[in-house]
Design an enzyme around this catalytic site. Structure first.
Site, PDB file in Angstrom:
ATOM      1  N   SER A 291       0.810  -1.219   0.000  1.00  0.00           N
ATOM      2  CA  SER A 291       0.000   0.000   0.000  1.00  0.00           C
ATOM      3  C   SER A 291       0.844   1.271   0.000  1.00  0.00           C
ATOM      4  O   SER A 291       1.923   1.327   0.593  1.00  0.00           O
ATOM      5  CB  SER A 291      -0.909   0.018   1.228  1.00  0.00           C
ATOM      6  OG  SER A 291      -1.655  -1.160   1.289  1.00  0.00           O
TER       7      SER A 291
ATOM      8  N   GLU B 134      -1.475 -14.912   1.556  1.00  0.00           N
ATOM      9  CA  GLU B 134      -1.885 -13.990   2.614  1.00  0.00           C
ATOM     10  C   GLU B 134      -3.337 -14.225   3.011  1.00  0.00           C
ATOM     11  O   GLU B 134      -3.708 -14.098   4.167  1.00  0.00           O
ATOM     12  CB  GLU B 134      -1.691 -12.534   2.148  1.00  0.00           C
ATOM     13  CG  GLU B 134      -2.237 -11.522   3.147  1.00  0.00           C
ATOM     14  CD  GLU B 134      -1.759 -10.092   2.906  1.00  0.00           C
ATOM     15  OE1 GLU B 134      -0.890  -9.889   2.045  1.00  0.00           O
ATOM     16  OE2 GLU B 134      -2.256  -9.192   3.596  1.00  0.00           O
TER      17      GLU B 134
END
Ligand SMILES: Cc1cc2nc3c(=O)[nH]c(=O)nc-3n(C[C@H](O)[C@H](O)[C@H](O)COP(=O)(O)OP(=O)(O)OC[C@H]3O[C@@H](n4cnc5c(N)ncnc54)[C@H](O)[C@@H]3O)c2cc1C
Lengths: 251, 383
Positions: free
Chosen positions: B132, B248
């Site tokens: 991010s 993930e």
């Protein structure tokens, strides 16, 4: 696996015996002895019956996919009940296996609704494109899929084993299946718009059944209650309790 | 639909590490109040991670050759389940064990594998995820952090944000642009392993709404990295990051974020002796959801064990799982507040307050609810 070999001919038979027109007649109280006789002749009613009684003596788990097929074809509950009766599980076990059978039929009907609804979303055009291209519709269908998969796997879990399921697993399957009904039926109807409300469209055959089966032998709150009482009665933590009582991981 | 996700069981031999994991987790949390245990994923304890490594509980999916346990996803599932159920502080090794190590194994050179993997297995190389950025959240392909080729390697400029555990980590695997512009989207992205001690890296912690500072902003100012900082192929960053996200998203952590609170509440109900029909039904509704999710999570683990990358299936489990994790504190808050006559321990209250505050993050981190549903819809042929 055995199950798949059985499933294909079973589905073929159900598709032939219970087309939507026939399902509607049976729903309006038509007799279906002819169909029952044909299912009887196929031998499928005896798959759980002990070999000593001329049955196939298959494990309970092998019947789960067949029960789901009954739901997928909106076939009469009586077929599944006859299969269980001949299994000769005894009274308490019969109740448990009926719960899992109902749940499996709900999984099958849910599956059918998911397929119908996804296909419809790809066909129906509004605003110049299929409604399934609209993100709001996609998101609802994704949630519907999640719940359908959750029901199917929980039913497989509850039905896993050679003998009939015990009370807790049966309660688990029926509670998860019943909980999912409002969501699955609502999204199916919402995506279909008005056509889903019409009697001649097949959607209602399945949503109607899901609501009826949700209530049959107790809906979610009743079965949640049994699960909760059992969990609170001991001192196990949640994961340990699940592993011992539901997943059969602790001898 | 999704017929390849079928009932699976934890194979018999793969449960053998459970007792060891349970024992180490119990020791680690023995002195911890419930509300600290509830922080499990963001509980940072490098000593504990090294202890797990020494006991052979890290790197379970990696080959022995690199110090791994060569056991596969099921053994990892078992260990992770025990650690989370106890609320053990797993943050230090979490990312490396879950996704950086498989990434390096799959895409790294032999030298990179030999350099990083054994240390990850010992709990000595701690990683964070540099995806991010301030302008790139869900739209990950729009990242602007850039790496330029230099004579000796790469020069990185840009910024990451929300990077969990970066302050205490050794390395970040950063998704960066190595060619083209943001408009090129999936083309021109690469992954770099950034040694966070390299000059030019500045890490500024961000305090969260519960008062913790587990994530940070990470700035790169003319950070010079060697050539072998590149992991995998230049320009293949998008494919690699997609595979990484499957690791993930597919673990059991996506159903157990609130499990410490659930067990705390069960203990409370037992202590006050409340098991009337309404309470039992509420308890039952929660345990039933957890059972369904556990079955789904194990089914997903079976796909990983079969060598697949179950991106869509993992999204199904994560979206349903985080909804469950988020509903728990709301239902428990309502339950406790509707029984004002019952004494509730401070520990349980603090735990409830903490989970209530952080619960919205469950469906943000690792991909938002809307993004996951979009992935599922694509899997259904709707887009
Ligand atoms: C506790 C926590 C830890 C984190 N740790 C890390 C980390 O270690 N490393 C890292 O790289 N990142 C980390 N993140 C960041 C996380 O990956 C992002 O928060 C996430 O990807 C969403 O990005 P955003 O917050 O910028 O929200 P945005 O992308 O701005 O989204 C805001 C809202 O808009 C919606 N939205 C956006 N695009 C669409 C679309 N196309 N369709 C429909 N809805 C849309 C989203 O679903 C969301 O509801 C962490 C976040 C949290 C909360």
């Amino acid at each position: 696996m055995e199950t798949n070999e059985l499933l294909e001919p079973f589905e073929r038979m159900l598709a032939k015996l219970f087309p939507p027109s026939r399902v509607r007649e049976i729903d309006s109280s038509a007799e279906w002895q002819d169909e029952l006789a044909e299912v009887e002749a196929s031998g499928f009613l005896d798959i759980l019956a002990p070999e000593a009684n001329g049955g196939a003596g298959l494990p309970f788990s092998a019947a789960i996919a067949l029960f789901a097929a009954l739901g997928r074809h909106a076939a009469p509950l009586g077929i599944g009940r006859a299969m269980l009766e001949r299994a000769g599980y005894g009274e308490a076990h019969s109740a448990n296996s009926e719960l899992v059978m109902l749940s499996a039929m709900m999984a099958g009907a849910g599956d059918r609704l998911l397929a119908m609804t996804t296909a419809y979303a790809n066909e129906r055009v509004q605003f110049g494109k299929p409604i399934g291209r609209q993100q709001a519709v996609q998101q609802n269908l994704a949630v519907m899929a999640e719940h359908c998969v959750a029901v199917r796997l929980t039913v497989e879990l509850a039905g896993d084993g050679s003998g009939p399921p015990d009370g807790l697993r049966a309660a688990l399957a029926k509670s998860v299946a019943s909980t999912a009904v409002p969501l699955i039926a609502n999204i199916a109807h919402s995506v279909h718009g008005a056509i889903g409300i019409s009697a001649e469209y097949d959607l209602q055959l399945f949503t109607r059944r899901l609501h009826a089966w949700r209530a049959e032998q107790g809906s979610e709150s009743r079965h949640h209650r049994s699960l909760g009482k059992s969990l609170l009665a001991g001192d196990a933590k949640s994961v340990d309790w699940l592993r011992a009582e539901i997943f059969d991981e602790i001898a | 639909m999704f017929d390849n996700l079928t009932l699976a069981r934890i194979p018999d031999g793969d449960d053998d590490l459970r007792q060891l994991a349970r024992k180490l987790a119990a020791e680690a949390v023995a002195e911890m109040p419930l509300d600290r245990r509830a922080r499990s994923w963001s509980g940072f304890d490098a000593d504990f991670s090294r202890k797990l490594g020494a006991a052979g509980l890290l790197g379970l999916t990696l080959p022995k050759q690199y110090g791994g346990g060569e056991r596969g996803p099921f053994a990892r599932f078992v260990v992770v389940e025990e650690l989370l159920a106890a609320g053990a502080p797993v943050a230090a090794h979490w990312i490396a064990d879950r996704q950086s190590a498989p990434l390096i194994l799959n895409y790294g050179t032999e030298a990179q594998r030999e350099f990083y993997l054994p240390r990850i297995c010992r709990g000595e190389a701690l990683f964070c995820i540099g995806m991010s950025e301030p302008g790139s959240g869900s739209d990950l392909a729009s990242v602007r952090t850039r790496a330029e080729r230099t004579a000796s390697g790469w020069r990185v400029n840009g910024q990451k944000i929300w990077t969990s555990n970066s302050l205490a980590s050794d390395y970040m695997i950063a998704l960066v642009r190595t060619s083209g512009t943001s408009e090129d989207r999936h083309k021109g992205l690469s992954q770099l392993i950034v040694d966070l001690k390299t000059p030019g890296v500045t890490i500024r912690p961000i305090e969260d709404l519960a008062g913790d500072a587990h994530f940070s902003e990470v700035f790169f100012e003319d950070v010079e990295l060697p050539l072998d900082a590149l992991i995998g192929e230049e320009g293949q960053g998008w494919q690699q990051v997609t595979a990484e996200l499957a690791f993930e998203r597919s673990g059991p952590e996506r159903i157990y974020s609130s499990v410490v609170l659930l067990d705390g509440w069960l203990a409370h109900l037992r202590a006050v002796g409340r098991s009337d029909d309404a309470t039992a039904a509420l308890v039952g509704s929660m345990i039933a959801r957890m059972a369904a999710l556990r079955a789904m999570s194990i089914a997903c683990t079976a796909r990983l064990a079969a060598g697949e990358s179950p991106v869509v299936e993992a999204s199904l489990v994560k979206d349903l799982g985080t909804a469950f994790e988020q509903d728990l504190p709301l239902a428990i808050a309502d339950d406790l507040a509707s029984h004002p006559e019952e004494p509730v321990s401070d520990e349980l209250r603090r735990t409830l307050e903490y989970i209530t505050l952080v619960a919205p993050s469950f469906s943000l981190r690792g991909g938002t609810r809307e993004i996951l549903r979009g992935i599922i819809a694509r899997g259904m042929g709707l887009r």
